[in-house]
Design a protein around this motif. Structure first.
Motif, PDB file in Angstrom:
ATOM      1  N   GLU B  91      20.969  57.467 -18.195  1.00 30.18           N
ATOM      2  CA  GLU B  91      22.084  58.128 -17.495  1.00 30.18           C
ATOM      3  C   GLU B  91      21.376  59.073 -16.532  1.00 30.18           C
ATOM      4  O   GLU B  91      21.011  60.181 -16.929  1.00 30.18           O
ATOM      5  CB  GLU B  91      22.982  58.862 -18.502  1.00 30.18           C
ATOM      6  CG  GLU B  91      24.145  59.612 -17.844  1.00 30.18           C
ATOM      7  CD  GLU B  91      24.999  60.400 -18.854  1.00 30.18           C
ATOM      8  OE1 GLU B  91      25.263  59.908 -19.965  1.00 30.18           O
ATOM      9  OE2 GLU B  91      25.374  61.539 -18.503  1.00 30.18           O
ATOM     10  N   ILE B  93      18.395  60.735 -15.177  1.00 27.52           N
ATOM     11  CA  ILE B  93      17.059  60.943 -15.758  1.00 27.52           C
ATOM     12  C   ILE B  93      17.082  60.929 -17.286  1.00 27.52           C
ATOM     13  O   ILE B  93      16.044  61.039 -17.920  1.00 27.52           O
ATOM     14  CB  ILE B  93      16.426  62.279 -15.292  1.00 27.52           C
ATOM     15  CG1 ILE B  93      17.292  63.478 -15.750  1.00 27.52           C
ATOM     16  CG2 ILE B  93      16.261  62.309 -13.789  1.00 27.52           C
ATOM     17  CD1 ILE B  93      16.559  64.809 -15.602  1.00 27.52           C
ATOM     18  N   TYR B  94      18.268  60.837 -17.877  1.00 23.65           N
ATOM     19  CA  TYR B  94      18.367  60.920 -19.330  1.00 23.65           C
ATOM     20  C   TYR B  94      18.298  59.546 -20.001  1.00 23.65           C
ATOM     21  O   TYR B  94      18.633  58.539 -19.396  1.00 23.65           O
ATOM     22  CB  TYR B  94      19.687  61.585 -19.737  1.00 23.65           C
ATOM     23  CG  TYR B  94      19.878  62.973 -19.178  1.00 23.65           C
ATOM     24  CD1 TYR B  94      18.879  63.937 -19.267  1.00 23.65           C
ATOM     25  CD2 TYR B  94      21.085  63.328 -18.573  1.00 23.65           C
ATOM     26  CE1 TYR B  94      19.079  65.219 -18.764  1.00 23.65           C
ATOM     27  CE2 TYR B  94      21.291  64.612 -18.061  1.00 23.65           C
ATOM     28  CZ  TYR B  94      20.282  65.552 -18.160  1.00 23.65           C
ATOM     29  OH  TYR B  94      20.482  66.817 -17.663  1.00 23.65           O
ATOM     30  N   ASP B  95      17.897  59.531 -21.285  1.00 23.24           N
ATOM     31  CA  ASP B  95      17.822  58.288 -22.058  1.00 23.24           C
ATOM     32  C   ASP B  95      18.729  58.350 -23.275  1.00 23.24           C
ATOM     33  O   ASP B  95      18.822  59.374 -23.940  1.00 23.24           O
ATOM     34  CB  ASP B  95      16.382  58.046 -22.550  1.00 23.24           C
ATOM     35  CG  ASP B  95      15.405  58.027 -21.397  1.00 23.24           C
ATOM     36  OD1 ASP B  95      15.643  57.257 -20.452  1.00 23.24           O
ATOM     37  OD2 ASP B  95      14.430  58.799 -21.436  1.00 23.24           O
TER      38      ASP B  95
END
Lengths: 339, 339
Positions: B91, B93-95
């Motif tokens: 999402e 830079i998020y995982d």
């Protein structure tokens, strides 16, 4: 003298307070504490704390007397002591050193019943100023590598005194948790050539689903992977690795945003116990391109139990998107008028 | 479906339970729970838990009826769910990934009021057998990379049910805390070509100041750098990376030593809340020369507050040498005669 000991596997340090040397029966007594009317942090009781290292709002020629608006004193029961050498040494395969450091208490207000969330902003700005002044002073002592500032509010969050206060501990080593954070930032920077916190701020402002509040200088978000329900991070929008890099405009911006966030939190969860921690770059690293100072606010709503201890995982029953929406939509106008 | 989210800085994972979606008011209600006389884990109430996955002491043709001496059931409110794919995705830079896993409850005894420290050893050995049986069974599911077994005893340590039980969570990733431990072990092994736990056992047995108890197969020590007062680690003397490598002699040895240690702890600190965690090698790693399985027992006597959250440091007022001496010198003979 307290002792710093390093776990030989993980590298985690612990502070062993030999002096306190608590036996089993001592822990039972502890639970009964905190009652009674006497408060060592109230004006008039200045002689019950160690002599102050900083005071605002009162002439300097009358130290340790009433009249102050904020006061910083050494902790009467310090986790680390200021006098001595580190004397790093081994014990077989184990590593230890003397528990040298500073442990101070920031008495945030003279009013016993005033809390962060109902404090006027003139009072709050003094707290952030005191943090800066104490860091700048302690930084001169070359034995210290890191300073952590934190607050425990409410018994369940570890506060043993009711009177509003935060604490500062200057450490002779950079703590494991900070090193881990910096290493993570560096890994990201190596790959992207950008600060991960700057990227977080950019993405949060563009997604706009986890933002609690923002102003020109600061932004408050419920982080994407929060350890606790209603966890909030406050970050300067400008890239800055150290708290003490802040200018006066930012200090005002931080005060305003922090005040708003704490009012929102307190309205959502009245008198919720919480901890907050100031994470800033290590003292000896200079300015870092890859690290970004910030404040982490952790309401105490869930338990750290076997699963968390055993894995470092956290189970959080409140998605940060919902927490942020809830905090954002709360009406705090009335509270603002009061101040 | 719960969601696993990864902190982009440290790499710490959290489990977000969207279903529970707790709003602020839900936390207030939670504190009021746990009262009332009904116990879903007691014999006769088998229909109030999800259908059992293992039971000892009762014919297999009558599942989910009374007569069992130990029973394992899926958690009714699981942190992770067993059905589905991981669907790893980003999402920005998020995982994140789906919260796939198993979450089971080991009901350790049919007797509501029996605790680990007053359990006969025939009962205790069943618990350690059940841990092994469940790990071996869940290991067949290739989605799982790690299984953590833990126990929360007492409200302050996170137990929401009084009836003696432990929990198992099978995870689709190796947790941060375990990776950290294994990395530390590997670092030591690279340097010394020896297992750090084997060296710890060797040094502890030679120094003999932090040993709580030992027998032919196991040793219990207060670790050199304990996070909490009276923290105890139980380690097999033989090098072994996985819990399931244990043979029958060791299983008996573990039961005897564990029983002794818990009696000593309970005599020193009656009904002290505690967590214990079983740390074993990841499921897919095979046998490791550098890792050594063990059980960590953490009495809940101090608070995790701002300092600990902020730094990963722990302040411990009881030196492990004193804790070990205290536990060692306690007279538990009377308790042993009773069983």
């Amino acid at each position: 003298m307290p002792e710093l000991r390093r776990d030989p596997i993980i590298g985690r340090w612990v502070i062993i307070s030999k002096e306190r040397g608590k036996r089993p029966s001592d822990f039972i007594i502890e639970e009964e504490r905190t009652k009674g009317g006497f408060c060592p942090l109230c004006p008039g009781n200045e002689n019950t704390t160690p002599p102050e290292v900083l005071a605002y709002g009162r002439p300097v020629f009358a130290p340790n007397t009433p009249g102050w608006t904020l006061r910083v004193v050494p902790n009467k029961f310090p986790a680390l002591v200021i006098e001595g050498d580190l004397d790093k040494r081994g014990e077989g395969i184990y590593d230890k050193m003397n528990g040298i450091g500073a442990h101070e208490v920031i008495i945030e207000t003279p009013n016993h019943n005033e809390t962060i969330s109902d404090m006027p902003r003139e009072q709050l700005i003094q707290i952030f100023r005191a943090y800066r002044d104490r860091i700048l002073d302690l930084k001169k002592d070359s034995r210290f590598k890191y300073i952590i500032i934190f607050k425990n509010f409410g018994r369940a969050a570890g506060a043993s005194l009711e009177h509003s206060h935060s604490q500062l501990i200057a450490l002779p080593i950079v703590p494991h948790r900070i090193e881990e954070e910096i290493k993570g930032c560096l890994r990201y920077f190596d790959y992207k050539d950008r600060c991960v916190f700057c990227d977080i701020i950019r993405q949060e402002r563009s997604q706009n689903i986890r933002i609690v509040a923002e102003n020109r200088e600061f932004v408050a978000v419920c982080p994407f992977a929060p350890r606790s329900p209603f966890e909030i991070w406050i970050m300067p929008k400008r890239h800055q690795s150290s708290y003490t890099d802040m200018d006066e405009d930012q200090l005002l911006g931080l005060t305003n945003l922090f005040s708003e966030v704490m009012r929102r939190l307190n309205k959502a969860l009245p008198r919720v116990p919480y901890n907050y921690m100031l994470h800033s770059a290590p003292l000896r690293n200079g300015s870092l391109e890859h690290y970004h100072w910030h404040i982490e606010i952790m309401p105490k709503l869930t338990m750290v139990a076997g699963f968390e201890w055993g894995t470092g995982f956290y189970i959080n029953p409140t998605p940060p998107e919902e927490a942020a929406r809830f905090l954002r939509e709360i009406d705090i106008r009335k509270e603002f008028k009061k101040t």
